[in-house]
Write an enzyme that holds these catalytic residues in place. Structure first.
Site, short mmCIF file in Angstrom:
data_model
loop_
_atom_site.label_atom_id
_atom_site.label_comp_id
_atom_site.label_asym_id
_atom_site.label_seq_id
_atom_site.Cartn_x
_atom_site.Cartn_y
_atom_site.Cartn_z
N SER A 248 13.41 119.14 -71.00
CA SER A 248 14.71 118.60 -71.36
C SER A 248 15.78 119.02 -70.36
O SER A 248 16.86 118.45 -70.34
CB SER A 248 15.13 119.11 -72.74
OG SER A 248 14.23 118.70 -73.70
N GLU B 37 12.77 108.66 -71.58
CA GLU B 37 13.49 108.69 -70.30
C GLU B 37 12.47 108.95 -69.20
O GLU B 37 11.69 109.91 -69.28
CB GLU B 37 14.54 109.81 -70.29
CG GLU B 37 15.76 109.50 -71.13
CD GLU B 37 16.79 110.62 -71.09
OE1 GLU B 37 17.93 110.37 -70.69
OE2 GLU B 37 16.46 111.76 -71.46
N ASN C 94 20.98 113.58 -73.22
CA ASN C 94 21.65 114.85 -73.48
C ASN C 94 22.98 114.98 -72.75
O ASN C 94 23.88 115.68 -73.22
CB ASN C 94 20.72 116.02 -73.14
CG ASN C 94 19.64 116.17 -74.19
OD1 ASN C 94 19.83 115.83 -75.35
ND2 ASN C 94 18.49 116.68 -73.79
#
Ligand code: NAD
Length: 291
Positions: free
Chosen positions: A119, A152, A190
């Site tokens: 992430s 993604e 994010n």
């Protein structure tokens, strides 16, 4: 390039979801972890999640049985050498991930594509520790993997078009939708979501609104399915803080500074749903705001 065998490293929350969706789409999956208990728990979780999908009529019981049969587990990382694609979903620590890629590389076939579900760690930096930066990408699933539609796909600076297209085909075969992102901190989701959550915490910190007024404002005023503070509790306040720090450090802009109130909740161990307390107290039903 035809991908049939996929190696998944890390059998935690994300790894088991990734193995689940790949197997249902017909891929042969080899799931690796350093812990036999994690591998056993992953197979159990996948089995019960598929059982629930079958009960709801989303898959047939034959699909459940066949998909489960396509997932093998192995504690030895070199066994993943025969994979066409490797998706690394181990613990979010750079030293752990670089050690995995360094151990794996000598066993790989020349065509194998390496990816990470990270992430927050730079794809370009991870790629530079392998022998194939042009065949290295970010493959970022959302949690819970079987439910969330988006993946993604992140290109490192050296990623070539062939590797990108091969990963895009996998996403299509999973019946999911890919968003293409460049390799900058937080990628797309994010980068946008976390500053919104952080701003909601500032709104609370400055006394502009209470927990319930902030959450109902975004639910009813912006049509969000969940309020930002509710969502923060769901994600985990420690995870939200860690991602804000990645944005703040990586983009060097004060607009990403984490709200002191978010830091305070994390320091208190009030991390959201997983610790029963965050912006709401989940020890009571329905949960009540903690401020
Ligand atoms: P987790 O803690 O649930 O699982 C991590 C697993 O990795 C554990 O089973 C652990 O035993 C295993 N592991 C540790 N070192 C290993 C090694 N050397 N070799 C093989 N396995 C190893 O973590 P998670 O939430 O599944 O996150 C995994 C990755 O996915 C992280 O990079 C995280 O940033 C990313 N991610 C998480 C989420 C989320 O919401 N949890 C969402 C998107 C991406």
């Amino acid at each position: 390039m035809e991908i049939q065998k996929v190696g998944v490293v890390g059998a935690g929350q994300m790894g088991n979801g990734i193995a689940h969706v790949l197997a249902l789409a017909g891929y042969d999956v080899l799931l690796n972890d350093v812990s036999q208990e994690a591998l056993d728990a992953a197979i159990q979780t996948i089995d019960s999640n598929m059982e629930r999908q079958a009960t709801r009529g989303k898959i047939t019981s034959d699909q459940h049985k066949e998909a489960l049969g396509r997932i093998k587990t192995d504690l030895r990382l070199p066994s993943l050498g025969a994979s066409d694609l490797v998706i690394e979903a181990a613990t979010e620590r750079e030293t752990v991930k670089t050690a995995i890629f360094e151990d794996l590389v000598p066993h790989l076939q020349p065509h194998t594509i390496l990816t990470s579900n990270t992430s927050s760690i730079s794809i370009t930096r991870l790629a530079s520790r392998t022998d194939r930066p042009e065949k290295f990408m970010g493959f970022h699933f959302m949690n819970p993997v079987p439910v969330m539609q988006l993946v993604e796909l992140i290109r490192g600076i050296a990623t070539d078009e062939e590797a990108y297209k091969a990963c895009l085909t996998v996403v299509d075969n999973l019946n999911k939708t890919a968003a293409s992102a460049e390799d900058f901190p937080g990628f797309i989701v994010n980068r946008i979501l976390m500053p919104m959550i952080n701003e909601a915490v500032y709104t609370l910190y400055e006394g502009v609104g209470s927990v319930s007024s902030i959450d109902s404002s975004l639910r009813l005023g912006a049509n969000h399915p969940m309020g930002p503070l509710e969502l923060a509790d769901f994600i985990g306040l420690d995870t939200c803080l860690a991602i804000m720090n990645v944005l703040h450090d990586g983009l060097a802009d004060t607009k990403y500074r984490p709200c002191p109130l978010l830091t305070k909740y994390v320091e208190a161990g009030w991390l959201g749903r997983k610790t029963q307390r965050g912006f709401y107290d989940y020890r009571q039903d329905p949960p009540v705001p903690t401020r």
